[in-house]
Design a protein around this motif. Sequence first.
Motif, PDB file in Angstrom:
ATOM      1  N   CYS A 133      -8.280   1.113  -6.022  1.00  0.00           N
ATOM      2  CA  CYS A 133      -6.861   1.155  -5.623  1.00  0.00           C
ATOM      3  C   CYS A 133      -5.969   0.914  -6.831  1.00  0.00           C
ATOM      4  O   CYS A 133      -6.051  -0.136  -7.468  1.00  0.00           O
ATOM      5  CB  CYS A 133      -6.560   0.106  -4.563  1.00  0.00           C
TER       6      CYS A 133
ATOM      7  N   CYS B 101       0.846  -1.201   0.000  1.00  0.00           N
ATOM      8  CA  CYS B 101       0.000   0.000   0.000  1.00  0.00           C
ATOM      9  C   CYS B 101       0.879   1.247   0.000  1.00  0.00           C
ATOM     10  O   CYS B 101       1.830   1.345   0.771  1.00  0.00           O
ATOM     11  CB  CYS B 101      -0.893  -0.012   1.236  1.00  0.00           C
ATOM     12  N   ALA B 102       0.554   2.192  -0.870  1.00  0.00           N
ATOM     13  CA  ALA B 102       1.343   3.421  -0.970  1.00  0.00           C
ATOM     14  C   ALA B 102       0.808   4.513  -0.046  1.00  0.00           C
ATOM     15  O   ALA B 102       1.351   5.597  -0.010  1.00  0.00           O
ATOM     16  CB  ALA B 102       1.345   3.910  -2.408  1.00  0.00           C
ATOM     17  N   ARG B 103      -0.240   4.208   0.681  1.00  0.00           N
ATOM     18  CA  ARG B 103      -0.913   5.198   1.559  1.00  0.00           C
ATOM     19  C   ARG B 103      -1.263   6.460   0.761  1.00  0.00           C
ATOM     20  O   ARG B 103      -1.083   7.586   1.229  1.00  0.00           O
ATOM     21  CB  ARG B 103      -0.040   5.582   2.743  1.00  0.00           C
ATOM     22  N   CYS B 104      -1.733   6.247  -0.466  1.00  0.00           N
ATOM     23  CA  CYS B 104      -2.082   7.392  -1.312  1.00  0.00           C
ATOM     24  C   CYS B 104      -3.520   7.836  -1.062  1.00  0.00           C
ATOM     25  O   CYS B 104      -3.932   8.890  -1.513  1.00  0.00           O
ATOM     26  CB  CYS B 104      -1.890   7.031  -2.778  1.00  0.00           C
ATOM     27  N   GLN B 105      -4.295   7.006  -0.372  1.00  0.00           N
ATOM     28  CA  GLN B 105      -5.684   7.315   0.008  1.00  0.00           C
ATOM     29  C   GLN B 105      -6.603   7.502  -1.197  1.00  0.00           C
ATOM     30  O   GLN B 105      -7.659   8.128  -1.077  1.00  0.00           O
ATOM     31  CB  GLN B 105      -5.743   8.545   0.936  1.00  0.00           C
ATOM     32  N   THR B 106      -6.195   6.946  -2.324  1.00  0.00           N
ATOM     33  CA  THR B 106      -7.038   7.031  -3.518  1.00  0.00           C
ATOM     34  C   THR B 106      -8.356   6.278  -3.318  1.00  0.00           C
ATOM     35  O   THR B 106      -9.371   6.613  -3.907  1.00  0.00           O
ATOM     36  CB  THR B 106      -6.254   6.458  -4.719  1.00  0.00           C
ATOM     37  N   CYS B 107      -8.313   5.272  -2.461  1.00  0.00           N
ATOM     38  CA  CYS B 107      -9.484   4.420  -2.271  1.00  0.00           C
ATOM     39  C   CYS B 107     -10.553   5.035  -1.372  1.00  0.00           C
ATOM     40  O   CYS B 107     -11.703   4.629  -1.408  1.00  0.00           O
ATOM     41  CB  CYS B 107      -9.042   3.097  -1.661  1.00  0.00           C
TER      42      CYS B 107
ATOM     43  N   ASN C 130      -8.717  -3.550   0.649  1.00  0.00           N
ATOM     44  CA  ASN C 130      -9.071  -3.287   2.047  1.00  0.00           C
ATOM     45  C   ASN C 130     -10.278  -4.112   2.500  1.00  0.00           C
ATOM     46  O   ASN C 130     -10.407  -4.415   3.684  1.00  0.00           O
ATOM     47  CB  ASN C 130      -9.345  -1.796   2.258  1.00  0.00           C
TER      48      ASN C 130
ATOM     49  N   VAL D 274      -4.392  -3.167  -3.916  1.00  0.00           N
ATOM     50  CA  VAL D 274      -4.561  -3.511  -2.495  1.00  0.00           C
ATOM     51  C   VAL D 274      -6.055  -3.641  -2.223  1.00  0.00           C
ATOM     52  O   VAL D 274      -6.861  -2.904  -2.784  1.00  0.00           O
ATOM     53  CB  VAL D 274      -3.939  -2.397  -1.612  1.00  0.00           C
TER      54      VAL D 274
ATOM     55  N   ILE E 231      -2.920   0.207  -6.927  1.00  0.00           N
ATOM     56  CA  ILE E 231      -1.891  -0.814  -6.688  1.00  0.00           C
ATOM     57  C   ILE E 231      -2.491  -2.221  -6.686  1.00  0.00           C
ATOM     58  O   ILE E 231      -1.785  -3.207  -6.872  1.00  0.00           O
ATOM     59  CB  ILE E 231      -1.210  -0.577  -5.309  1.00  0.00           C
TER      60      ILE E 231
HETATM   61  S1  SF4 Z   1      -5.594   3.355  -2.900  1.00  0.00           S
HETATM   62 FE1  SF4 Z   1      -4.509   1.435  -2.501  1.00  0.00          FE
HETATM   63  S2  SF4 Z   1      -2.413   2.040  -2.221  1.00  0.00           S
HETATM   64 FE2  SF4 Z   1      -3.609   3.899  -2.000  1.00  0.00          FE
HETATM   65  S3  SF4 Z   1      -4.064   4.001   0.201  1.00  0.00           S
HETATM   66 FE3  SF4 Z   1      -5.783   2.940  -0.719  1.00  0.00          FE
HETATM   67  S4  SF4 Z   1      -5.230   0.768  -0.495  1.00  0.00           S
HETATM   68 FE4  SF4 Z   1      -3.336   1.937  -0.202  1.00  0.00          FE
END
Ligand code: SF4
Lengths: 539, 305
Positions: free
Chosen positions: A194, A113-119, A200, A198, A196
Motif C-alpha cells: 500500500c 485509503c485512496a481506494r486505489c486497489q494497489t494492494c 488491511n 494503510v 499510503i
Molecule cells: S493500496 Fe492502500 S490506499 Fe490503495 S486501496 Fe489498498 S489499502 Fe487503500
Amino acid sequence: MSRSSLSKQPKKVTDISVPSEQLAHVDPQDMFPLPPPYDKVKEQPGFKALSAETRKTVAASLDDTVCVGLPQPKSKEEEERLITAFLSGLRKLFTRENNWTFLEPLVLSMEHCARCQTCVDDCPVYEASGKNEIYRPTYRSEILRRLYFKYIKPGNSLFNKFQNGDIELNWTLLSRLLELSYRCTLCRRCAQSCPIGVDNGLITREIRKLFSSEMGITEKNLHEKGTIQQLRVGSSTGMNSLAVKDNVEFIDEDMTERTGIPIESKWDVEGAEVLLLHNAGEFIAWPDNPGCFALLLDAAGITWTMSSEIAGYDGVNYGLFYDDVQLARIAAKHFEIAKKLKVKKIVMGECGHESKALGVISDRVFQGIPRETAMSLIADIVFSGKIKFDPSRNNFPVTLHDPCNLVRAMGVVEPQRRVLRYLAPKFREMHPHGVRNYCCGGGSGFAIMSQYNFMDWRLQISGRKKFKQILDAFADEDPSAETKKYVCAPCSNCKGQIRDLFDYYGAKQKSGLHYGGLVELVVNAMVDVKEGFLNFEEM
Amino acid sequence: MTVFHLLIYLSVLIFLTAVAARIVRIVRMPVHLRWELYPVPHEKSRSAYGGSILEEVNWWTKEREVDRIGEAKAMVSEIFFLKGIWEHNRGLWFGSWSLHFGLYLLIGELGLLALSGFLGAVGMQPEILALVTPIVTILAWIGCALGLIGSLIMYLKRLTDPKLKPFNNASHYFNLLLLGAINVTGLIWVAADPEYAGKLVDFFAGLFSLNALPVLTTIGYTHVGIVLFFFIYFPFTHMTHAFVKYFTYHDIRWNDSPNVQGGKMGIEIDKLEHQPVTWAAPHVRADGKKTWVDIVGDTGEEKKS
Ligand code: SF4
Ligand code: SF4
C-alpha cells in the motif's frame, strides 16, 4: 463454462448487508491451476457441503465454509442485542482507553485509503480464489471503514456518505463480517504494497478484537482451547507440566539413541543463560525439533533451561491474532517466568508468531529480559566454529519457507539463509521470498482450525499459493517421490499448515515432499551425530 | 482590503487550521505497540533485503545504526516517483504519477509566488521579482498539463476499471473533476493571458501588503475560485494522505523504536496502562475501574473455570 460464470460474488460493497443464502461461492475451476500432477480440476477436492443443520444453526451465509460458527440468534431481540453490542464495541475500538495499543495505525488506516486497489493483487487469498470480491484485502476494510464514518467519526453525515459511501448495519452484515475476519491470514503482504501505509491486515485483526473483547465472540481454537487453556493448564495443547516433562523425557531418550549423544533436557534452572521457549506443539507433533535444540545448545556449551510453569513451556500466544488482553496476559506470564528464573535472555523457538508476540509486539510494554529468535542463535552457533559439520549429509533438495511473522514483521531474514547456504548444498529459494514471501496459508491461527469444512478452505484457498511455490521451487528436480525434497519451515504454525497441505494433496507420495525445521538440518549435518539422523521414511 | 482579500485569507486560514488540527490529532495519539513492516529503510546495510538488527545474536548489545539517508531515498522514490504503485499496480502508475507530479509543480509555483509576493510586499525591486515570472509560467504550463492528463486518465480508470469500480464513492469522481477543473482553468489562463505570471506576482504582493489586487481575466477568477474551494475542501478528505503518509510510514511502518527503560515512551505507556478498561466480554473481567495493569495481571478466573 467460463470461470466467472462459476464463481459467485458480491457486486457492491453494500451487498454484505443483503440477506441471501450465500454471498460468495468459489468453484475449483475459479482457483488458479496447480502444477502437475495436481492440475486436474476434476481431482480437486472442492468444498465439502455444509450440512443443512449447520446452515440452520450457525451463521453460514458468507461463502462455502464456516470458521467461527456464531449461533443464529433465536429472536429478533437477540439480533438487536448483538447489533447493539457490536456498535458499543465499535465505539470502544476507537477510544484510547480500550485500544491505545493500535489506535493510531487503525485510525490512519480508516481515514486515508485512496481506494486505489494497489494492494489487492498481492493477496494470496484473493488470487487463489480466482479474485473473488469478498477476499479482496479492501473488502472487509471498506465495510469497517463505512461503519466507522457512519457511527464513529464526528461530522456531517451527508458529507461522510459523499466521501465514504454508506452501509446498512444489520445481522446479515454483522455475521458475515465476523466470518470474513477469519478469511485473512494477517500476513500483511497487502500492507507492504500500500503506497499510503494503510494496513488491511491490521484492520482484520481489529475486527476480530472487537468481536472478542466486547462481545466475547471468538474462534474456539484460539480462545477456549487456546489462550484460556494455556493460562489455565499451561499450554494450548492441553498438556500440563507433568505431561510435558514426560514427553520431553521420552524425546531425550529417543534423541540419545538416534544421535549417539546423551541428551538431558533442563527444567527450571535458575540463572541459565537462555530460557528456551518452544511452541508446545513441537513436543507432540515434531519432537525432533526440541530434541535437536537440546543437543545443539549443549554442544555449543550454552547453559539453558525450559520452564515447567503455567505457560512457561508454551511460547504460543494466540492473543496476537484476536485479542490484546489475552495477548498481554500471556506475554506477561512469559516475562514473569524469565525474570523469576533470572535467565539472561529468552530464546524463542522455531515459531513465527511467538517470536513476533514476544520479540516485537510486547517490546514496548514488558521489559527487563532481552529476547532473540532461534534463527539468530542457531546461525551464531553454526558459524562459531565450536561444532564440526558435514554438509554433504544434507545432500537433498531443500527450500525455505519464510514465516511472515519472523520475516515481514521482524526483519529476521538472513540468519536462516546463511545456515542453509552452508549446510544444505542443494538449497534453493522460493520466488518471491524473504520479506515478499507468501504466507503458508495457516497464518493468524488457521493452521489449528479444521472445524466444519474450514480445512478445505485453508488448504485450497489460503494455502494454495504456498503449495504452488513449493512445487515450483523443486521444478528442476525429478518430480517423482523417489527424490526426497525438504521444505524447511522454521515455524510451528507453518509446519502444521504445510503438513496438512502435503497430506491433503498426497504430496509426499506423489512428489516426495517432506518438511521440517531448521535445527533438524543443522543436527543432521553434525559430524558427531550418527549418520542418517534425518530419516525421510519416518517423516 | 476587499472582500476578495478576506475570502482568500479565510480559505487559507481554514486550510491551515484544519491541516494543523489533523496533524495535532495524529501527534497526540497514544503510542501504539510495535507494528513495523519490513523492509525498514533506515536499517543500514540490511534494508536492501529487508533485514533488521533483530537478526543479530544479542542484538541489544549492538549499536543500532540508523540510516537516515536510506530513509530519505525511500521517501523521495515514493513521493516523486510513486514507487509503490509502480511496483504493485503498474496500470495505474502513469495516470497517478502525472496527477501527483503535476500537483507538486503547482505547489512549487504557489510557493514561489508566495515568496515573491512577500518580497514584493516588503519592498523588493519589481525588476528582480520579474525574474521569477518565466519559472512561474513554465511550472504552470507543465503542472497543469500533467495534472490534467493525470486527472483525465484517473477519471476514466475509475469509470471503467472493474478493479476500482466497486469501491468508488461519489467523492472519488468529484475529487478528480475538481482537480481537473483546477488544471484546465489554469491551463487556459496561462495560455490565454500573456501577463499570467506578472499578474500573479502582483496578486500575491497585494495579498501580503493588503493593497489592491490586479484585475484578472474571467478564467483567472474562475481558477482562483476553484483553487480556494479546494483549499477549504481538501483537509476534510482522504486526500490528506498527501501528508498523513509521513505518519503512516514514520510512526508505524518504519517505527522500530524500542521502549528504552526510563525514556519518555515508558512514561507514556505507564500512563496508558493505568487507564480503566471497559471492554465488556466476560473473559476481560473489566468493571470500568480496573486498569490495563489490573486486567492483565488477573488470570485467576481461568484457573478456576
Ligand atoms: S493500496 Fe492502500 S490506499 Fe490503495 S486501496 Fe489498498 S489499502 Fe487503500
Ligand atoms: S493480510 Fe494477507 S491474507 Fe490478509 S488481506 Fe492482506 S494479503 Fe490478504
